[in-house]
Design a protein around this motif. Sequence first.
Motif, PDB file in Angstrom:
ATOM      1  N   MET A   1     -33.667 -90.004  99.594  1.00  0.00           N
ATOM      2  CA  MET A   1     -32.373 -89.372  99.767  1.00  0.00           C
ATOM      3  C   MET A   1     -32.250 -88.135  98.893  1.00  0.00           C
ATOM      4  SD  MET A   1     -28.620 -91.055  99.248  1.00  0.00           S
ATOM      5  CE  MET A   1     -28.580 -90.702  97.492  1.00  0.00           C
TER       6      MET A   1
ATOM      7  N   TYR B   1     -18.719 -93.265 106.420  1.00  0.00           N
ATOM      8  CA  TYR B   1     -18.790 -92.248 105.373  1.00  0.00           C
ATOM      9  C   TYR B   1     -18.390 -90.880 105.919  1.00  0.00           C
ATOM     10  CZ  TYR B   1     -20.516 -89.990 101.113  1.00  0.00           C
ATOM     11  OH  TYR B   1     -20.610 -89.273  99.935  1.00  0.00           O
TER      12      TYR B   1
ATOM     13  N   GLN C   1     -15.552 -88.257 104.622  1.00  0.00           N
ATOM     14  CA  GLN C   1     -15.826 -86.832 104.407  1.00  0.00           C
ATOM     15  C   GLN C   1     -14.778 -85.969 105.109  1.00  0.00           C
ATOM     16  OE1 GLN C   1     -19.707 -85.955 105.869  1.00  0.00           O
ATOM     17  NE2 GLN C   1     -20.773 -86.562 104.006  1.00  0.00           N
TER      18      GLN C   1
ATOM     19  N   THR D   1     -31.153 -90.911 109.235  1.00  0.00           N
ATOM     20  CA  THR D   1     -30.257 -91.269 108.147  1.00  0.00           C
ATOM     21  C   THR D   1     -30.403 -92.750 107.840  1.00  0.00           C
ATOM     22  OG1 THR D   1     -28.496 -91.629 109.759  1.00  0.00           O
ATOM     23  CG2 THR D   1     -28.580 -89.485 108.685  1.00  0.00           C
TER      24      THR D   1
ATOM     25  N   ILE E   1     -29.480 -84.657  98.083  1.00  0.00           N
ATOM     26  CA  ILE E   1     -28.134 -84.121  98.259  1.00  0.00           C
ATOM     27  C   ILE E   1     -28.226 -82.703  98.794  1.00  0.00           C
ATOM     28  CG2 ILE E   1     -26.009 -83.440  97.099  1.00  0.00           C
ATOM     29  CD1 ILE E   1     -26.466 -85.612  95.071  1.00  0.00           C
TER      30      ILE E   1
ATOM     31  N   TYR F   1     -27.846 -94.006  96.322  1.00  0.00           N
ATOM     32  CA  TYR F   1     -27.139 -94.439  97.522  1.00  0.00           C
ATOM     33  C   TYR F   1     -26.010 -93.445  97.781  1.00  0.00           C
ATOM     34  CZ  TYR F   1     -29.500 -98.955  97.048  1.00  0.00           C
ATOM     35  OH  TYR F   1     -30.444 -99.934  96.953  1.00  0.00           O
ATOM     36  N   PRO F   2     -25.520 -93.354  99.001  1.00  0.00           N
ATOM     37  CA  PRO F   2     -24.349 -92.511  99.248  1.00  0.00           C
ATOM     38  C   PRO F   2     -23.188 -92.943  98.353  1.00  0.00           C
ATOM     39  CG  PRO F   2     -25.349 -93.170 101.318  1.00  0.00           C
ATOM     40  CD  PRO F   2     -26.031 -93.967 100.253  1.00  0.00           C
TER      41      PRO F   2
ATOM     42  N   ASN G   1     -25.574 -89.589  91.016  1.00  0.00           N
ATOM     43  CA  ASN G   1     -26.282 -89.877  92.258  1.00  0.00           C
ATOM     44  C   ASN G   1     -27.804 -89.909  92.060  1.00  0.00           C
ATOM     45  OD1 ASN G   1     -25.170 -88.843  95.602  1.00  0.00           O
ATOM     46  ND2 ASN G   1     -26.278 -90.648  94.943  1.00  0.00           N
TER      47      ASN G   1
ATOM     48  N   PHE H   1     -28.219 -95.236 105.823  1.00  0.00           N
ATOM     49  CA  PHE H   1     -27.062 -95.686 105.054  1.00  0.00           C
ATOM     50  C   PHE H   1     -27.052 -97.214 105.068  1.00  0.00           C
ATOM     51  CE2 PHE H   1     -23.795 -92.195 104.347  1.00  0.00           C
ATOM     52  CZ  PHE H   1     -24.739 -91.176 104.385  1.00  0.00           C
TER      53      PHE H   1
ATOM     54  N   GLU I   1     -23.058 -84.466 101.334  1.00  0.00           N
ATOM     55  CA  GLU I   1     -23.863 -84.432 102.551  1.00  0.00           C
ATOM     56  C   GLU I   1     -25.294 -84.745 102.128  1.00  0.00           C
ATOM     57  OE1 GLU I   1     -24.420 -83.408 106.775  1.00  0.00           O
ATOM     58  OE2 GLU I   1     -22.649 -83.793 105.569  1.00  0.00           O
ATOM     59  N   TYR I   2     -25.898 -85.741 102.765  1.00  0.00           N
ATOM     60  CA  TYR I   2     -27.223 -86.205 102.352  1.00  0.00           C
ATOM     61  C   TYR I   2     -28.274 -85.862 103.396  1.00  0.00           C
ATOM     62  CZ  TYR I   2     -24.694 -88.927  98.858  1.00  0.00           C
ATOM     63  OH  TYR I   2     -23.896 -89.302  97.812  1.00  0.00           O
TER      64      TYR I   2
ATOM     65  N   ILE J   1     -22.822 -98.181 100.580  1.00  0.00           N
ATOM     66  CA  ILE J   1     -22.077 -97.069  99.990  1.00  0.00           C
ATOM     67  C   ILE J   1     -21.438 -97.568  98.709  1.00  0.00           C
ATOM     68  CG2 ILE J   1     -20.134 -95.468 100.295  1.00  0.00           C
ATOM     69  CD1 ILE J   1     -20.614 -95.774 103.359  1.00  0.00           C
TER      70      ILE J   1
END
Length: 234
Positions: A126, A160, A164, A68, A128, A99-100, A94, A70, A117-118, A73
């Motif tokens: 990235m 993040y 969620q 991941t 989705i 980016y998230p 997106n 990140f 959720e990435y 955000i």
Amino acid sequence: METSDLIKILRLPQPTIINRNVPKRQFYEHLSSSKGQGLIQKDVDTVYWLSSVRPNNSGFTVTNDGETSFEEIEVFYVRVRNSDREEAIFRQINSAIPYPLIIFFDLDNRITVGVAEYSYGKAHEMGIERVVISSILSNHFMDSMLVPTKEPGTTLFEYYKGIQNRVLSVTLQANFNKSPMDIDIKGYSEILRLQSEVETLQTEVIKENQLNLRVELQLQIAEKKKLLNQLLSN
């Protein structure tokens, strides 16, 4: 709702605040399909970039696990014109902003929020996996949802994930009157799938005239409800 009011409710840290209107035309050049451009044009009223959370303005660290990525955000506020378009709008925004994202949607002063959720490819591209749009949020809930319970070394990915979990919790509480402690987006999607299958089977029971087939359908419903309750009770 005015963006300044939302920023106060969310208690966004001052160093992260941007609060800038983003003209819709800026998205068009980043959207590959005319369908995406039409969606933004027809169903979106205004877009505001509220906040950008990065290591240098938040104290969070960058995830460095090789899977991941990140690094920041982005938080947006989108006034929409029509209901049930939030997920599609989330995906289009997106695709233009890789980016998230956390996107607050406003339809006639009814606020919902979208998270995703990435997944990341070999080149850290990235993608989705799933998008979740919350139930309508109260000011009380929004007052705490972006405030981190920050421990030293907390990553942006962990921050993040915490958001969620709060979104999933409030949405399940609104839709099922239950709020599992350890649910993730994959589990949430499974809950929705089972609920949809139960509703489909219940419709089939009503239409079915043969008793033996109705009994069989009822058994299938009972089994799926059992699985659904197990997920909701974890």
